[in-house]
Design a protein around this motif. Structure first.
Motif, PDB file in Angstrom:
ATOM      1  N   SER A 102       0.848  -1.195   0.000  1.00  0.00           N
ATOM      2  CA  SER A 102       0.000   0.000   0.000  1.00  0.00           C
ATOM      3  C   SER A 102       0.882   1.243   0.000  1.00  0.00           C
ATOM      4  CB  SER A 102      -0.920   0.018   1.223  1.00  0.00           C
ATOM      5  OG  SER A 102      -0.194   0.406   2.385  1.00  0.00           O
ATOM      6  N   LYS A 103       0.294   2.362  -0.310  1.00  0.00           N
ATOM      7  CA  LYS A 103       1.000   3.628  -0.170  1.00  0.00           C
ATOM      8  C   LYS A 103       0.948   4.063   1.291  1.00  0.00           C
ATOM      9  CE  LYS A 103       0.382   5.176  -4.920  1.00  0.00           C
ATOM     10  NZ  LYS A 103      -0.120   6.229  -5.838  1.00  0.00           N
ATOM     11  N   ILE A 104       1.871   4.935   1.653  1.00  0.00           N
ATOM     12  CA  ILE A 104       1.944   5.380   3.050  1.00  0.00           C
ATOM     13  C   ILE A 104       0.771   6.297   3.362  1.00  0.00           C
ATOM     14  CG2 ILE A 104       3.185   6.934   4.603  1.00  0.00           C
ATOM     15  CD1 ILE A 104       5.736   5.722   3.859  1.00  0.00           C
ATOM     16  N   THR A 105       0.204   6.086   4.534  1.00  0.00           N
ATOM     17  CA  THR A 105      -0.759   7.026   5.078  1.00  0.00           C
ATOM     18  C   THR A 105      -0.287   7.435   6.460  1.00  0.00           C
ATOM     19  OG1 THR A 105      -3.106   7.399   5.571  1.00  0.00           O
ATOM     20  CG2 THR A 105      -2.197   5.262   6.156  1.00  0.00           C
ATOM     21  N   ARG A 119       2.038   1.811   6.738  1.00  0.00           N
ATOM     22  CA  ARG A 119       1.934   1.170   5.431  1.00  0.00           C
ATOM     23  C   ARG A 119       1.601  -0.307   5.648  1.00  0.00           C
ATOM     24  NH1 ARG A 119       4.425   2.281   0.411  1.00  0.00           N
ATOM     25  NH2 ARG A 119       6.052   3.587   1.327  1.00  0.00           N
ATOM     26  N   THR A 134       1.649  -4.723   9.055  1.00  0.00           N
ATOM     27  CA  THR A 134       1.566  -3.269   9.195  1.00  0.00           C
ATOM     28  C   THR A 134       2.931  -2.732   9.584  1.00  0.00           C
ATOM     29  OG1 THR A 134      -0.752  -3.374   9.896  1.00  0.00           O
ATOM     30  CG2 THR A 134       0.447  -1.342  10.365  1.00  0.00           C
ATOM     31  N   ALA A 140       7.754   2.148   7.844  1.00  0.00           N
ATOM     32  CA  ALA A 140       6.876   2.323   6.686  1.00  0.00           C
ATOM     33  C   ALA A 140       7.656   2.790   5.467  1.00  0.00           C
ATOM     34  CB  ALA A 140       5.766   3.324   7.011  1.00  0.00           C
ATOM     35  N   SER A 141       8.829   3.395   5.675  1.00  0.00           N
ATOM     36  CA  SER A 141       9.639   3.887   4.564  1.00  0.00           C
ATOM     37  C   SER A 141      10.651   2.871   4.058  1.00  0.00           C
ATOM     38  CB  SER A 141      10.385   5.163   4.988  1.00  0.00           C
ATOM     39  OG  SER A 141       9.479   6.171   5.387  1.00  0.00           O
ATOM     40  N   ASP A 144       9.300   1.233  -0.212  1.00  0.00           N
ATOM     41  CA  ASP A 144       8.775   2.469  -0.786  1.00  0.00           C
ATOM     42  C   ASP A 144       7.831   2.191  -1.956  1.00  0.00           C
ATOM     43  OD1 ASP A 144      10.389   2.100  -3.107  1.00  0.00           O
ATOM     44  OD2 ASP A 144      12.075   3.028  -2.066  1.00  0.00           O
ATOM     45  N   ASP A 145       7.201   3.275  -2.430  1.00  0.00           N
ATOM     46  CA  ASP A 145       6.189   3.155  -3.481  1.00  0.00           C
ATOM     47  C   ASP A 145       6.759   2.622  -4.787  1.00  0.00           C
ATOM     48  OD1 ASP A 145       4.462   4.165  -1.643  1.00  0.00           O
ATOM     49  OD2 ASP A 145       4.332   6.174  -2.508  1.00  0.00           O
TER      50      ASP A 145
END
Length: 400
Positions: A102-105, A119, A134, A140-141, A144-145
């Motif tokens: 998923s993308k980061i929120t 993410r 999770t 979360a980084s 990456d996307d």
């Protein structure tokens, strides 16, 4: 391969070592303390741990790095995760194929005024079982996307995660101790890549359905009602609604333990009860529940007098929501989402005067050697400390 051992140091002392020790170097360590392992959230399973202090000495040794492996993992199969949902004595390492990301929120966690990056990713093991993960905070980084749409799905190693259950399925989440490695150059990763070499599916984008959130300040002012208005609402028509209410704490009942507080509160219009759990309780009391349980109190169902004196008759802003199970049985009760004492001076720099944790019977028990330490017990459990991502500003994430 040698035996892994966990070492810890106080956050206040970590700065003095950060510039002197480097990951990958080999050191002789002396003048440390040997202690029993924690009751929960240990990085490795070992009969003892070492505690590093300012007097501990690190002497760098120049020797072949292959004598001591840089990485140590204790992987758990997806199928073996279920027992760990009820037992966090050991944190969990996993290895699997990344299938979607998923993308980061960013969301608010535990009434923290700052939003925390989040993410979700989905993993698959060699048996075809899938798992949702999770990644919190800096973790979360580490993915990456740019992975989304990647033709070759990478192998991810995650260390020191916690296991829980959601909607009947096992899930894992990173902790402040977690590290992440993508396509690490070790034999086990190579073996897993060979297993999936015929897979030609790209990394998919995982949709992350996140409810809109309010900041703590917004929560304090949402649907502001007094107690008379709160009790007059037909909550069965809107069971998930959040309200805020300003009231005075008149009594605190912890007959079910300090982790669960029933507070009687009143204002000029009426009186009702609010139920608080977990981290809401800890923030309100100003001390962890684990600290209370080892503080030497005679009665674990009675709050220490300094805490009671600090809270009783104080006016607080309660953010609350009806307890759905109570509504189903015709009983109206409210769960506390957040609580802030309006007189900030009453909650800051207060000496709770709690007695220190009980001392061991002798110095021999307080400081033990490795061969004297008892085997670790997986039946012990304890409220997590310093593992919440929003409380850990110094996470170290390594991506290979």
């Amino acid at each position: 391969m040698g035996t892994p051992l966990q070492a810890t140091m106080a956050k206040t002392e970590s700065d003095s070592f950060d510039s002197n020790i480097k990951e990958g170097n080999i050191y002789k360590i002396s003048d440390f303390t040997v202690t029993r392992p924690k009751h929960s959230f240990n990085a490795v399973s070992a009969p003892c741990t070492i505690t590093i202090s300012r007097r501990t000495k690190f002497t760098e040794l120049h020797m072949a790095e292959d004598k001591i492996p840089l990485y140590y993992f204790d992987f758990t199969d997806f199928e073996q995760l279920q027992p760990r949902t009820k037992n966090n004595f050991i944190l969990t390492d996993i290895i699997a194929l990344v299938t979607s990301v998923s993308k980061i929120t960013k969301i608010y966690v535990s009434n923290n005024p700052e939003q925390v990056p989040k993410r979700n990713i989905e993993l698959k093991n060699t048996r075809g079982f899938t798992l949702t993960v999770t990644l919190w905070g800096n973790c979360a980084s580490c993915v990456d996307d740019s992975l989304i749409g990647l033709k070759t799905q990478p192998i991810l190693i995650l260390t020191s995660t916690t296991v829980s259950e959601f909607n009947g399925k096992n899930t894992i989440a990173t902790s402040s101790a977690s590290k992440a490695y993508l396509d690490l150059d070790i034999p086990m990763v190579a073996e897993m890549k060979a297993h999936f070499q015929e897979s030609v599916e790209p990394v998919a984008e995982l949709e992350l359905h996140q409810r809109p959130q309010l900041s703590p300040t917004e929560q304090e002012n949402i649907n502001r009602v007094n107690i008379e208005q709160l009790l007059a609402i037909d909550h069965k028509k809107s069971p998930g609604t959040i309200y805020s209410c300003v009231a005075q704490i008149k009594n605190i009942d912890c007959s079910q333990g300090c982790y669960k507080l029933l507070m009687n509160a009143e204002d000029d219009t009426g009186r009702t009860s609010f139920l608080a759990f977990g981290d809401v309780v800890e923030k309100l009391l100003g001390v962890t529940v684990a600290r209370l349980t080892v503080s030497g109190k005679k009665d674990k169902y009675v709050l220490p007098e300094p805490i009671q004196n600090r809270l009783l008759n104080q006016t607080a802003v309660f953010t609350i929501t009806p307890i759905i199970k109570g509504l189903e049985h015709g009983h109206l009760s409210f769960r506390v989402i957040a609580c802030r004492i309006m007189d900030q001076a009453a909650t800051s720099n207060v000496n709770l005067s709690l007695p220190p944790p009980p001392k061991t019977n002798s110095q021999h028990e307080k400081q033990i050697t490795a061969d004297q330490a008892p085997p670790s017990s997986p039946t012990m459990s304890q409220i997590p400390q310093d593992l919440f991502p929003e409380e850990s500003p110094a996470k170290k994430i390594k991506t290979e």
